[in-house]
Scaffold this active site. Sequence first.
Site, PDB file in Angstrom:
ATOM      1  CD  GLU A 170      77.537  -6.207 -85.610  1.00  0.00           C
ATOM      2  OE1 GLU A 170      76.511  -5.897 -86.235  1.00  0.00           O
ATOM      3  OE2 GLU A 170      78.655  -5.737 -85.893  1.00  0.00           O
ATOM      4  CE  LYS A 225      80.484 -13.404 -85.133  1.00  0.00           C
ATOM      5  NZ  LYS A 225      81.183 -12.145 -84.943  1.00  0.00           N
ATOM      6  CB  CYS A 281      82.533 -14.228 -79.533  1.00  0.00           C
ATOM      7  SG  CYS A 281      81.138 -13.107 -79.431  1.00  0.00           S
TER       8      CYS A 281
END
Length: 480
Positions: A170, A225, A281
């Site tokens: 995501e 990612k 993140c």
Amino acid sequence: AFPIRNICCIGAGYVGGPTMAVIADRCPQIQVNVVDLNEARIAAWNDLDLSKLPVYEPGLDAVVDRARGRNLTFSTQVDAAIAAADMVFISVNTPTKTKGLGAGQASDLRWVEACARQVAQSAQGHTIVVEKSTLPVRTAEVVRSILEAAQRQAVDGELPISFSVLSNPEFLAEGTAIRDLESPDRVLIGGENPVAIQSLAEIYGHWVPVEKILLTNLWSSELSKLTANAFLAQRISSINSVAALCEHTGADVREVARAIGSDSRIGSKFLEAGPGFGGSCFQKDILNLVYLCRHFGLPDVADYWENVVALNTWQQHRISRLVVQKLFGTVTGKRLALLGFAFKADTNDTREAPAIRIAHDLLEEGAQLAIYDPKVDPQQIAFDLQLAASSPPDVQAGPTRAALSGEGTWWSGTSVADTVAGADAALILTEWHEFRQLDWVALAPLMRQPAWVFDARAVVDPEAVKSSGLMLWRVGDGAV
Ligand code: NAD
Ligand code: UDX
């Protein structure tokens, strides 16, 4: 493609909640069940008062309102939701390990593994398992081995059990999650089974143009990612390093950013100097990348990326140090107003917020902090600082307040005015919209003079601050 009528998402957090709400909104024919072990979080997702949703994201309330009770549910019934699902998203937390092998760098995969085992135990028929969490490259191998051990042929009239594993990281950013989900730059799907890939691509195809759905192998998807976040964070460390140089040379980092960002090869986005990146993140994913590089025998590559994090930590300490220096070398017993605690605007999330490290430094120096954030719960601030709030002083006393007491304490302000009252400095740490429009001429008399504004987000109008008689430091501005 394998028809998907029922989706289960394990993990009702910042990613699982908004992502599934948008899928349910855009695909009314698919039943979407979001499950989590955390009962309080699920209760909040089910709260009829949409302002109580556990995640604050602009536009999320309207999406949840349209889909909840129609084809979107939130519950703690994990096994039942897995059993009913054709597709299971794993969207659980993958924080940095705090102890054991790889502590401080590697991802803690215990929740991902627990999910894989639970899916192995409860799934019925063919189930497509989608990694939505950000994972170290090659995690799909682990998930697949656990699931394969549970595969079986049809026995005694029961359906055969089988699985396919996909990676679908995501890329949403907090604060713009709904916009990012509704019109993503790209959707990335990595996998080996073309039928499973097509099934997931068709779900996104309900609202994402086909050319934006990128298909890769599993490992490229997992690694993309981590590296996307590393590239983004690297830009922030780069511009923050330039900001420090600007402050010493009379240059202004915003002018430099505009000049370099006009080069189409560089691009203008993500070049805002600030108090360093926060959020759940960037740091976690780079440290994970660093760990993987060392694991695969690439120590120089590891060092290269590790420095992006080191520069970020340095930038945060640099700001606390310069606050102390400008306040005559001591903040012991002084009142400082912290405006903003979230790691960026438009979110209530404080994970790795620069405000935490800066507040810690200043508390360590003995400051009294008044902290105000329009969306962050004061209990969250107490948790992050590992320090209970003190009761606020008498704000009426304002700049003429009584003698100093209570070193290294903090309290929660309820407005900008009561937060800056009696303070020697205001530090802007989050770029909330309301901080751009503050009336410094009205606020200045509430502060103890000479007083400072430390604008770590460059959101104030420098002329407005200066005309109020306050002194100003702006990140990356060597001209103030
Ligand atoms: P989060 O902590 O907000 O949510 C994770 C949820 O999973 C928690 O509510 C937890 O209770 C639940 N959970 C954990 N183990 C479980 C289990 N076995 N069964 C049921 N529920 C379980 O985390 P998040 O911010 O949503 O992030 C999830 C993943 O997405 C992480 O890997 C993260 O790196 C990645 N990611 C996050 C963002 C972001 O902006 N936050 C963006 C992209 C990717
Ligand atoms: C990030 C990635 O952008 C997203 O794609 C990924 O899925 C999750 O991690 P997020 O952490 O939610 O998203 O927010 P982001 O907008 O990337 O900001 C991260 C941090 O960098 C914030 O603290 C922000 O204030 C800071 N930042 C961002 C800057 O200091 N300068 C910039 O120019 C941009």
